[in-house]
Write a protein that holds these residues in place. Sequence first.
Motif, short mmCIF file in Angstrom:
data_model
loop_
_atom_site.label_atom_id
_atom_site.label_comp_id
_atom_site.label_asym_id
_atom_site.label_seq_id
_atom_site.Cartn_x
_atom_site.Cartn_y
_atom_site.Cartn_z
N LEU A 189 28.70 15.02 -32.26
CA LEU A 189 27.75 15.59 -33.82
C LEU A 189 28.34 16.63 -34.66
O LEU A 189 28.94 16.70 -35.53
CB LEU A 189 26.30 15.63 -33.76
CG LEU A 189 25.90 15.47 -34.26
CD1 LEU A 189 25.72 14.77 -35.46
CD2 LEU A 189 24.35 15.94 -34.29
N LEU A 248 25.70 16.54 -27.27
CA LEU A 248 25.53 17.03 -28.89
C LEU A 248 26.83 17.03 -29.46
O LEU A 248 27.17 17.32 -30.61
CB LEU A 248 25.64 18.03 -28.71
CG LEU A 248 23.44 18.82 -28.98
CD1 LEU A 248 23.09 19.11 -29.28
CD2 LEU A 248 23.52 17.01 -29.41
N SER A 279 14.91 14.90 -34.40
CA SER A 279 15.16 16.69 -34.79
C SER A 279 14.64 16.49 -33.09
O SER A 279 15.28 18.05 -32.96
CB SER A 279 13.69 16.56 -35.38
OG SER A 279 14.16 16.92 -36.52
N LYS A 280 13.80 15.52 -31.78
CA LYS A 280 13.50 15.93 -31.29
C LYS A 280 14.72 15.37 -29.95
O LYS A 280 14.48 15.68 -28.48
CB LYS A 280 11.86 16.18 -30.52
CG LYS A 280 11.04 16.23 -31.10
CD LYS A 280 11.07 17.26 -31.25
CE LYS A 280 9.60 18.12 -32.25
NZ LYS A 280 9.87 19.11 -32.43
N VAL A 314 11.33 22.18 -29.14
CA VAL A 314 12.32 22.32 -29.53
C VAL A 314 12.93 21.82 -29.37
O VAL A 314 12.81 22.34 -27.41
CB VAL A 314 13.15 23.80 -30.38
CG1 VAL A 314 12.92 23.37 -31.58
CG2 VAL A 314 13.21 24.71 -29.34
N GLY A 340 18.40 17.44 -32.60
CA GLY A 340 18.51 18.99 -33.63
C GLY A 340 16.95 18.82 -34.77
O GLY A 340 17.71 18.11 -35.80
N PRO A 341 16.72 19.78 -34.50
CA PRO A 341 15.98 19.75 -36.06
C PRO A 341 16.01 20.51 -36.91
O PRO A 341 15.86 20.03 -38.32
CB PRO A 341 14.38 20.74 -35.57
CG PRO A 341 14.82 21.70 -33.95
CD PRO A 341 16.22 20.61 -34.02
N GLY A 342 16.81 21.20 -36.75
CA GLY A 342 17.82 22.03 -37.83
C GLY A 342 18.78 20.96 -38.83
O GLY A 342 19.12 21.60 -39.78
N LEU A 343 18.60 19.37 -38.77
CA LEU A 343 19.51 18.77 -39.14
C LEU A 343 18.63 18.39 -40.08
O LEU A 343 19.55 18.34 -41.53
CB LEU A 343 20.24 17.81 -38.36
CG LEU A 343 20.98 18.22 -36.90
CD1 LEU A 343 21.96 16.56 -36.44
CD2 LEU A 343 22.49 18.00 -38.31
N ARG A 344 17.41 18.83 -39.82
CA ARG A 344 16.61 17.34 -40.74
C ARG A 344 16.73 16.33 -41.13
O ARG A 344 16.91 15.99 -42.58
CB ARG A 344 15.81 18.49 -42.17
CG ARG A 344 16.02 20.01 -41.96
CD ARG A 344 15.30 20.60 -41.19
NE ARG A 344 13.90 20.14 -40.99
CZ ARG A 344 12.50 19.92 -40.38
NH1 ARG A 344 12.86 19.11 -39.43
NH2 ARG A 344 11.50 19.79 -40.60
N THR A 355 19.85 24.26 -41.60
CA THR A 355 20.07 25.39 -40.99
C THR A 355 21.54 25.89 -41.45
O THR A 355 21.85 26.57 -42.30
CB THR A 355 20.20 25.42 -39.38
OG1 THR A 355 19.10 25.38 -39.06
CG2 THR A 355 19.92 27.38 -39.33
N PHE A 383 19.72 22.61 -27.03
CA PHE A 383 21.15 22.35 -27.62
C PHE A 383 22.00 23.12 -27.06
O PHE A 383 22.63 22.50 -27.76
CB PHE A 383 20.57 22.83 -28.70
CG PHE A 383 19.86 23.25 -29.63
CD1 PHE A 383 19.02 22.15 -30.27
CD2 PHE A 383 18.94 24.76 -30.13
CE1 PHE A 383 18.04 22.03 -31.08
CE2 PHE A 383 17.62 24.16 -30.30
CZ PHE A 383 17.44 23.54 -30.59
N PHE A 419 21.85 23.41 -34.76
CA PHE A 419 20.83 22.65 -34.94
C PHE A 419 19.49 23.08 -34.33
O PHE A 419 18.82 22.04 -34.41
CB PHE A 419 20.92 21.42 -33.30
CG PHE A 419 22.54 20.84 -33.65
CD1 PHE A 419 22.77 20.56 -35.09
CD2 PHE A 419 23.51 20.35 -32.45
CE1 PHE A 419 23.74 19.36 -35.28
CE2 PHE A 419 24.61 20.09 -32.57
CZ PHE A 419 24.90 19.71 -34.40
N ASN A 420 18.88 24.32 -34.30
CA ASN A 420 18.02 24.96 -33.83
C ASN A 420 17.85 24.84 -35.85
O ASN A 420 17.91 24.81 -36.65
CB ASN A 420 17.73 25.48 -33.44
CG ASN A 420 16.45 25.80 -33.24
OD1 ASN A 420 15.10 25.45 -33.02
ND2 ASN A 420 16.55 27.06 -32.27
#
Lengths: 480, 480
Positions: free
Chosen positions: A124, A121, A312-313, A113, A316-320, B346, A116, B140-141
Motif C-alpha cells: 500500500l 502493508l 481503519s481497523k 488501532v 490504517g486509520p490515518g488514511l481516513r 496523517t 501497522f 497509517f496511524n
Amino acid sequence: MTRYEEVAATLRERIEHGIYRVGDRLPSIRAVCQELNVSISTAQEAYRQLMDTALIESRPKSGYFVLPSRAPSVLPSISRPAQRPLDISQWDQVLELVATQRDDERLLLGRGVPNFEYETLRPLSKTLASLHRSNDLHGFNYDKLSGSPELRQQVARLAITSGCLLHPDDIVITTGCQEALSIALRTLTQPGDVVAVDSPSFYGTMQILKANGLKALEIPTDPQTGISLEALELALEQWPIRAIQITPTFNNPLGYTMPEARKRALFQLAQRFDVAIIEDDIYGDLSFSLPRPRTVKSFDDDGRVMLCSGFSKTVGPGLRVGWLAPGRYRDQALHMKYVSTGASATLPQLAVAEFVAKGHYERHVRFATRQYQRQRDIMISWVQRYFPKGAGISYPQGSFLLWVELPAAVDGVRLNQRLAQHAIHVAPGSLFSASGKFRQCLRLNYAFTLTPEIEAAVRTVGEFATEMVEEAQGHAVGVN
Amino acid sequence: MTRYEEVAATLRERIEHGIYRVGDRLPSIRAVCQELNVSISTAQEAYRQLMDTALIESRPKSGYFVLPSRAPSVLPSISRPAQRPLDISQWDQVLELVATQRDDERLLLGRGVPNFEYETLRPLSKTLASLHRSNDLHGFNYDKLSGSPELRQQVARLAITSGCLLHPDDIVITTGCQEALSIALRTLTQPGDVVAVDSPSFYGTMQILKANGLKALEIPTDPQTGISLEALELALEQWPIRAIQITPTFNNPLGYTMPEARKRALFQLAQRFDVAIIEDDIYGDLSFSLPRPRTVKSFDDDGRVMLCSGFSKTVGPGLRVGWLAPGRYRDQALHMKYVSTGASATLPQLAVAEFVAKGHYERHVRFATRQYQRQRDIMISWVQRYFPKGAGISYPQGSFLLWVELPAAVDGVRLNQRLAQHAIHVAPGSLFSASGKFRQCLRLNYAFTLTPEIEAAVRTVGEFATEMVEEAQGHAVGVN
C-alpha cells in the motif's frame, strides 16, 4: 501409561514450565517424532490428547499453538443499563484518549488501532508512493462525491464475503468510518430523538449522539450473543426509537458476535417496528475463522440498514478511508456527505482500491488476524496471571480488543491517574456508557507486538488494580 | 505627433488588430527600443501613455500586459434579497455541479477548482511520494485530533500575512475547508436558528445551513465593497441572528473584497450585537497584489471570529486539507471535529507542512496568481465579446472566479439544459441563493489554461444566452 500419554505428559510439562508459552507454536509432528523417537501416529495421538484438554489448539496451515492455561471461564456480566433515554456525558475522557494518539509518549494499552508494523502493508505504501510520483496532478482534483468508482467496486466485491450483494452505486466513500456513522445518524434523526444502542457501546458513536442532541437508550447486552432482543423489543414498544445503532460483529468493546439467527431476528424486529438500523461493521473482516460472519445488512430486503465500515481497523486509520452503504437513505446521506467534508480525498481511495484489487488486502488481513488470534490468547493469559482474581474477560472471535471486568472497587479513571506515573494509559469502561457505567471495566488492545515491555505494563495495571481492591477491603475491614 | 506618441500609436494599433491579445505580455522596453530604433526613455514614455489610457498595465517583475479592451464598465447589480430568514432549496442543482467532478466528460466552465497543471505543484507530489516510500507505516496511524503540529505551525506562519497572530494551538486541521465551515456552523447554532449571509453566497455553506435546519437571512451585497453593513445592522436589530457567515476576501461568487475599514466595522458590529462571525478565507491567499488583504479575524480581539480556510483553492481540493481557527469556541469545535471525521488524514498534513515550510507554497501561489490575473482579463474580454450586450461582469482582485449578470431573460438552469448538447456546463446563479434568486447570473472559472477550446465554449454560452434574450424579445413583440 501408553507411549502417546508419555509424549503428551512431556509436552504438558514443558508448557507448564513455560518452555512453550501461551501463544507459541509447538514443534511440528515431524519434529516431535524425531526428538522423542516415536511414530507419527503416536505424536498425533499425543497432540490430540492435549487438544482434548484445551491446552493447545490446531490452526489450519499454521500448526499447533499453546492456549491460555485457563480458558477464560469468567466472562464479563450481562449489562443492566438504566432503561430510559439518557443524554451523553464523558467527552473529557474520550478527548484524553483520542486527542493525542501520534507521538504520545505513553503506552496506550486501550487504544483502538491495529498493528501497522506488518510487512503485508508495504504494497500500500508502494502504491501510494507510485501514485504520487506518477501523478499528473489531477489527483489533486476533487473526486466524485460518492467516491472513486474503482474503490466502490472493490468494496462491493469485499462485501460479498459478509453476505451482502451491493452495487458500487449503493456505496458512498467517507472520510473514515466515523464520518459514515455521523452521516447515518444525522440522516435518520433530529435533535431530541432517541437511539437504541448496545451497552457498553463505542464511545465515538456515543459522542455523535451527544453532538447532535440525541438521547441514548442503552439496551442490556450479553458478552457472547450481544444485544438482548427481548429488552430491545420492550424498549421499541415503550419509546419512540428512531434508530438502532449497533456493532454486532466483533463488538467494540464487549467482543461479542451476534449469532446469525439473532442478526436476522434483529432485522425482523426493526422491520416490525419500522425503525432503521445503523450497523457498524468496522471490525467485521478481522475474523479468526472463515468465512467471516454475516452482517445484519445481509438480511436487509427493504433498505433500512445503513452499513458503516472502512479500512481503519484493517489497514490504517490515518488514511481516513471509510464507506457507507446507506440503503434507502442514499439521497439524504449524499447530501450529508457533501455538507460534512465534500468529496473524500482522491489518491488514498485509488491506492486502497489497487491494494484490494491486487489481493494485498486479503493477504494482509489473513496475516494480521493470525497474529491477533495468537495475541488474544497471550493477552488473556497475562490478564489471568496479573489482574485481581475473578476478573471477567471477553473472548472475541475476531479483531484486537479485550474487555475486562474487574471487582467493583476498581475505577478505570482513577486507575489511569495512578498509571500516569508509569506513562501507561488504559481505556476506562465509563467511556462506553452514556451514564458513566462500567467504571470497573477496561478495554485493552492486543494488536501490539507483545513484547516484555507490554507484559510489564499489563502487570503494572494488574498490580494497581489489585491495590485498589485491597484498599477497598482494608477500608471495609476498618469500617467493621 | 512626438516620437513617443508614434511608438504608442504603433503599439495600440497592434493591440487593436489582435497581434497582442488581451492578457499577452508586451515586448520589453529594451525590445521596443531595438525594433523601433528609439531611446529607452521614449519607449518608457510610450508605455506610460498606454497605461494612462488603461490599454495595458505594468506588473512588478513581470512586464507589461494587455488589459481587456474595454474595462468592465458594467458591474453586477447590488443584490436586493428578500430580507427575511429563508429555508434553503437548490440541492439538486448543487448536486449536479459537485457530484461528478473527476472524469466528467463535460467542460465544467463554472467549477470551483484551481489549476493543477502548474509545475510549481510538483514538489508536493514528490514529497508525498517520498513520505509514502519511506513511511515506517506509522503514517497509517491516527494523527492528533487537532492536526499535525508541523502543519499547524506552518498555517500560523502563513496567517501572519493576513494580519493574524495565531498560535499553532489556536488552529484545528480539518478535512477540507468544507468541514471547517460545517464544524463552525454546528458549533454556533441549533436547528431553527438564523444565520446572516452575503448574497449571492457560496452554495456549499448554504447547503450546510439546509442540512442543519438553519435559516439564511440574505443581506444586500455590493459587488465592490461587499455585504451592506447598514442592512446588516438593521437585520441584527430585527432578527435573532446567531452568526454572520461571510467570504469577505475575493468573494465566491461575486468577487468583491471588503475594504479593510469595512472589515473592521463588520467586526465591531458583530461585537456590538454579540454575535459570532464565520469567515471563509479559502481564496484569501490568491491575491493579485501584495500584501494580501487582511482578514476580519485580524481585528478579532475577543475570539468571536471562526476563521475557515485551507489548501483546496491554492494547492488542490483532492488533498482535503483545511483548517479552522475557532477562537473562543475551540472546545466545542474540537468535539464537533471528533464526531465529524475524527483526526484528519496523517500524511497529506505532513506533506503540505513540508511544501509550505520549504517555500514551495509561496512560490506556487505567486506563479498561479500571475496566471489567474492574466486569465481574468482574457476571460473578461471573451465575455464582453461573446455575451449579450450590457452583461454585468465582476472584477475580482484575486482568485479565479468570475460572476456575470445577464439580462433578465436568461435563466442559468435552462441555459445549462441547452448547453448539455455541447457538453458544456456553467454554474447557474440560483445555486448561490437560498431562494433561487440570481437566475440570470453565472459563475465562470478562469483558472483553466485558456485554450481556443475554452474560448469556443465561452462563445457557445454567449450565443445561447443571446438566443434566450432574443426569444424573449420576440415573444414580447408577439404579445404586443
